[in-house]
Design an enzyme around this catalytic site. Structure first.
Site, PDB file in Angstrom:
ATOM      1  N   TYR A  44       0.768  -1.256   0.246  1.00  0.00           N
ATOM      2  CA  TYR A  44      -0.084   0.058   0.238  1.00  0.00           C
ATOM      3  C   TYR A  44       0.834   1.338   0.163  1.00  0.00           C
ATOM      4  O   TYR A  44       1.822   1.327   0.846  1.00  0.00           O
ATOM      5  CB  TYR A  44      -0.745   0.149   1.112  1.00  0.00           C
ATOM      6  CG  TYR A  44      -2.229  -0.051   0.905  1.00  0.00           C
ATOM      7  CD1 TYR A  44      -3.107   0.521   0.147  1.00  0.00           C
ATOM      8  CD2 TYR A  44      -2.882  -1.169   1.666  1.00  0.00           C
ATOM      9  CE1 TYR A  44      -4.451   0.558  -0.129  1.00  0.00           C
ATOM     10  CE2 TYR A  44      -4.484  -1.362   1.350  1.00  0.00           C
ATOM     11  CZ  TYR A  44      -5.150  -0.406   0.441  1.00  0.00           C
ATOM     12  OH  TYR A  44      -6.423  -0.621   0.437  1.00  0.00           O
ATOM     13  N   GLU A  99      -0.724   4.752  -0.322  1.00  0.00           N
ATOM     14  CA  GLU A  99      -1.474   6.023  -0.694  1.00  0.00           C
ATOM     15  C   GLU A  99      -0.660   7.476  -0.591  1.00  0.00           C
ATOM     16  O   GLU A  99       0.044   7.291   0.503  1.00  0.00           O
ATOM     17  CB  GLU A  99      -2.510   6.115   0.350  1.00  0.00           C
ATOM     18  CG  GLU A  99      -3.822   5.052   0.109  1.00  0.00           C
ATOM     19  CD  GLU A  99      -4.975   5.050   0.989  1.00  0.00           C
ATOM     20  OE1 GLU A  99      -4.935   6.167   1.771  1.00  0.00           O
ATOM     21  OE2 GLU A  99      -5.620   4.233   0.924  1.00  0.00           O
ATOM     22  N   ASP A 138      -7.615  13.513 -24.943  1.00  0.00           N
ATOM     23  CA  ASP A 138      -7.712  12.038 -24.774  1.00  0.00           C
ATOM     24  C   ASP A 138      -6.933  11.115 -25.781  1.00  0.00           C
ATOM     25  O   ASP A 138      -7.393  10.917 -26.948  1.00  0.00           O
ATOM     26  CB  ASP A 138      -8.933  11.534 -24.649  1.00  0.00           C
ATOM     27  CG  ASP A 138      -9.210   9.998 -24.095  1.00  0.00           C
ATOM     28  OD1 ASP A 138      -8.216   9.240 -24.215  1.00  0.00           O
ATOM     29  OD2 ASP A 138     -10.284   9.523 -23.711  1.00  0.00           O
ATOM     30  N   THR A 173      -4.671   5.980 -21.705  1.00  0.00           N
ATOM     31  CA  THR A 173      -4.627   4.525 -21.295  1.00  0.00           C
ATOM     32  C   THR A 173      -3.219   3.885 -21.627  1.00  0.00           C
ATOM     33  O   THR A 173      -2.617   4.559 -22.603  1.00  0.00           O
ATOM     34  CB  THR A 173      -5.722   3.700 -21.882  1.00  0.00           C
ATOM     35  OG1 THR A 173      -5.970   3.859 -23.118  1.00  0.00           O
ATOM     36  CG2 THR A 173      -6.956   3.720 -21.138  1.00  0.00           C
ATOM     37  N   LYS A 207      -3.433   0.390 -25.004  1.00  0.00           N
ATOM     38  CA  LYS A 207      -3.696  -0.065 -26.374  1.00  0.00           C
ATOM     39  C   LYS A 207      -2.473   0.099 -27.138  1.00  0.00           C
ATOM     40  O   LYS A 207      -1.711  -0.746 -26.799  1.00  0.00           O
ATOM     41  CB  LYS A 207      -4.675   1.260 -26.733  1.00  0.00           C
ATOM     42  CG  LYS A 207      -6.157   1.031 -26.095  1.00  0.00           C
ATOM     43  CD  LYS A 207      -7.198   2.048 -25.947  1.00  0.00           C
ATOM     44  CE  LYS A 207      -8.294   1.862 -25.037  1.00  0.00           C
ATOM     45  NZ  LYS A 207      -8.387   2.622 -24.175  1.00  0.00           N
ATOM     46  N   ARG A 260      -3.019  -2.526 -18.191  1.00  0.00           N
ATOM     47  CA  ARG A 260      -4.271  -1.842 -18.398  1.00  0.00           C
ATOM     48  C   ARG A 260      -3.979  -0.747 -17.078  1.00  0.00           C
ATOM     49  O   ARG A 260      -4.371  -1.069 -16.040  1.00  0.00           O
ATOM     50  CB  ARG A 260      -5.354  -2.712 -18.053  1.00  0.00           C
ATOM     51  CG  ARG A 260      -5.633  -3.767 -18.981  1.00  0.00           C
ATOM     52  CD  ARG A 260      -6.882  -4.531 -18.843  1.00  0.00           C
ATOM     53  NE  ARG A 260      -7.827  -3.820 -19.204  1.00  0.00           N
ATOM     54  CZ  ARG A 260      -8.291  -4.100 -20.469  1.00  0.00           C
ATOM     55  NH1 ARG A 260      -7.267  -4.785 -21.529  1.00  0.00           N
ATOM     56  NH2 ARG A 260      -9.245  -2.965 -20.964  1.00  0.00           N
TER      57      ARG A 260
HETATM   58  N1  DSN Z   1     -13.294   0.415 -24.669  1.00  0.00           N
HETATM   59  C1  DSN Z   1     -12.132   1.190 -25.236  1.00  0.00           C
HETATM   60  C2  DSN Z   1     -12.230   0.842 -26.764  1.00  0.00           C
HETATM   61  O1  DSN Z   1     -12.212  -0.325 -26.966  1.00  0.00           O
HETATM   62  O2  DSN Z   1     -11.849   1.824 -27.435  1.00  0.00           O
HETATM   63  C3  DSN Z   1     -12.232   2.422 -24.919  1.00  0.00           C
HETATM   64  O3  DSN Z   1     -12.361   2.602 -23.474  1.00  0.00           O
END
Ligand code: DSN
Length: 405
Positions: A45, A47, A194, A220, A223, A229
């Site tokens: 932990y 925080e 984003d 994120t 991707k 993730r």
């Molecule tokens: N669910 C994602 C996507 O597949 O583009 C975006 O959060």
């Protein structure tokens, strides 16, 4: 080990190896990323920010979080005097919410891309709390499937938002962040980007960077960036303290240190020249795939792609997006169903499928393999061959490209 879950993990590994994954938001991570996710860091932990924690025993995890943050500056070629970095958000959705809460008052006006035209739920859709907490209006694409910056400017002038969000989950073309900045400046709004879908393309130098133009960039990490993730928030220094507070204690408790370390590992990987080659190949593969699909008569939204993904309108095939996705799944080609711009159908069973090349490129596939994949999609959706026979061909192609990290 006698565990049903462990047995299921092996089945999922087999599924991933034996299918061709064209979901543009998924990827395969390296062995080092996987090992880090399963490491002892999950036991800790911490925080608070590094060096300002509510728990003790942080001498190692502070170094890990610092190193991950310094890799963010390196990979995106930004300065630590101008930008603040937060690597603690549990997901892209939380990162976006924290960014809004950090720079807006509840009820403030935001202009963002509509989900139906390629945006994201957290860009203020009515079913998302982002859409309930702030007053969103949405822009979309023209009938040609392209962003019309003149229209967005006119809309911004009428709406007068405090924040403009650029970025998409289903837009196959280059996003012109410079034009978005001009629009934001014209109405005195801040610009948030984003970057989730294209972060790896920006890191690899094959998409325009948002950093010369944006006030806040969220992304994120799982991707095109090929990490675990998780999410990163990068914001101008004067905004970052409020955004950090929105993450903790506003929205979250202890950071997931195993994820933060795995983000660091993926950023080390993204800083290598081989990652530039990867990003370039992702785009070349997507262009090749969209060209081959067009040659087979598929309706590719906007006529092609500049990035890692494309949208196919399946209505000319007398199929819905669900039916097309299910049929492809039967032969082992995995896509997702997706709204297309001006869709007359609903999100649960829309008119399109979304296809992308990040995963197959990680497996080592090149343009010739895209030709083969296009042919397999053609035979499946245009009823040219027995599905069982196509399934065997998919398996054989997939088996030639097993990813070992
Ligand atoms: N669910 C994602 C996507 O597949 O583009 C975006 O959060």
């Amino acid at each position: 080990m006698d565990s049903n879950i462990i047995k299921l993990l092996q089945l999922e590994k087999d599924r991933q190896n034996e299918t061709i994954n064209l979901i543009p938001s998924e990827n395969f991570v390296s062995k080092n990323v996987l090992t880090t996710l399963g490491s002892v860091l999950t036991n800790k932990y911490a925080e608070g920010k590094s060096h300002q924690r509510y728990y003790f025993g942080n001498e190692v995890v502070d170094k890990i979080e610092d190193e991950t943050k310094s890799l963010v500056y390196k990979v995106f070629e930004i300065s630590d005097t101008e930008w603040g970095v937060n690597v603690q958000a549990y997901s892209g959705s939380i990162a976006n919410l924290a960014a809004y809460l950090g720079v807006l008052e509840l009820g403030d006006k935001v202009l963002a891309m509509s989900l139906e035209h390629g945006g994201h739920l957290t860009h203020g859709h009515g079913v998302s709390f982002t859409g309930k907490l702030f007053k969103f209006e949405h822009y979309g694409v023209g009938k040609d499937g392209l962003l019309d910056y003149e229209n967005i400017l006119e809309q911004a002038k009428k709406f007068n938002p405090k924040l403009i969000v650029a970025g998409a989950t289903a837009y196959p073309r280059i996003i012109d962040f410079k034009k978005f900045k001009e629009i934001a400046d014209a109405v005195g709004a801040k610009l948030m980007v984003d970057l989730s879908h294209i972060a790896g393309l920006v890191a690899g130098g094959v998409h325009l960077s948002p950093f010369p133009y944006a006030d806040i960039v969220t992304t994120t990490t799982h991707k095109t960036l090929r990490g675990p993730r998780g999410a990163i928030i990068i914001s101008k220094k004067e905004l970052s303290e409020n955004i950090d507070k929105a993450i903790f204690p506003g929205l979250q408790g202890g950071p997931q240190l195993h994820t933060i370390a795995a983000i660091g590992i993926s950023l080390e990987e993204a800083s290598r020249s081989s990652f530039k080659e990867y990003a370039n190949q992702v785009v070349n593969n997507a262009k090749a795939l969209s060209k081959e699909l067009s040659n087979f008569g598929f309706s590719v939204v906007s006529g092609g792609t500049d990035n890692h993904l494309m949208l196919i309108d399946v209505t000319p095939l007398k199929l819905t997006g669900s039916e097309a996705g299910k049929k492809l799944e039967e032969v082992g080609i995995i896509v997702n169903k997706n709204m297309i711009p001006y869709d007359l159908r609903k999100p649960w069973d829309p008119s399109g499928i979304r296809i992308g090349t990040p995963s197959v490129t990680t497996r080592g596939m090149k343009e010739d393999d895209m030709k083969k994949i296009a042919e397999l999609i053609h035979k499946t959706l245009q009823n040219k061959e027995d599905l069982g026979k196509i399934r065997e061909e998919v398996k054989s192609l997939a088996n030639n490209f097993v990813f070992n990290g």
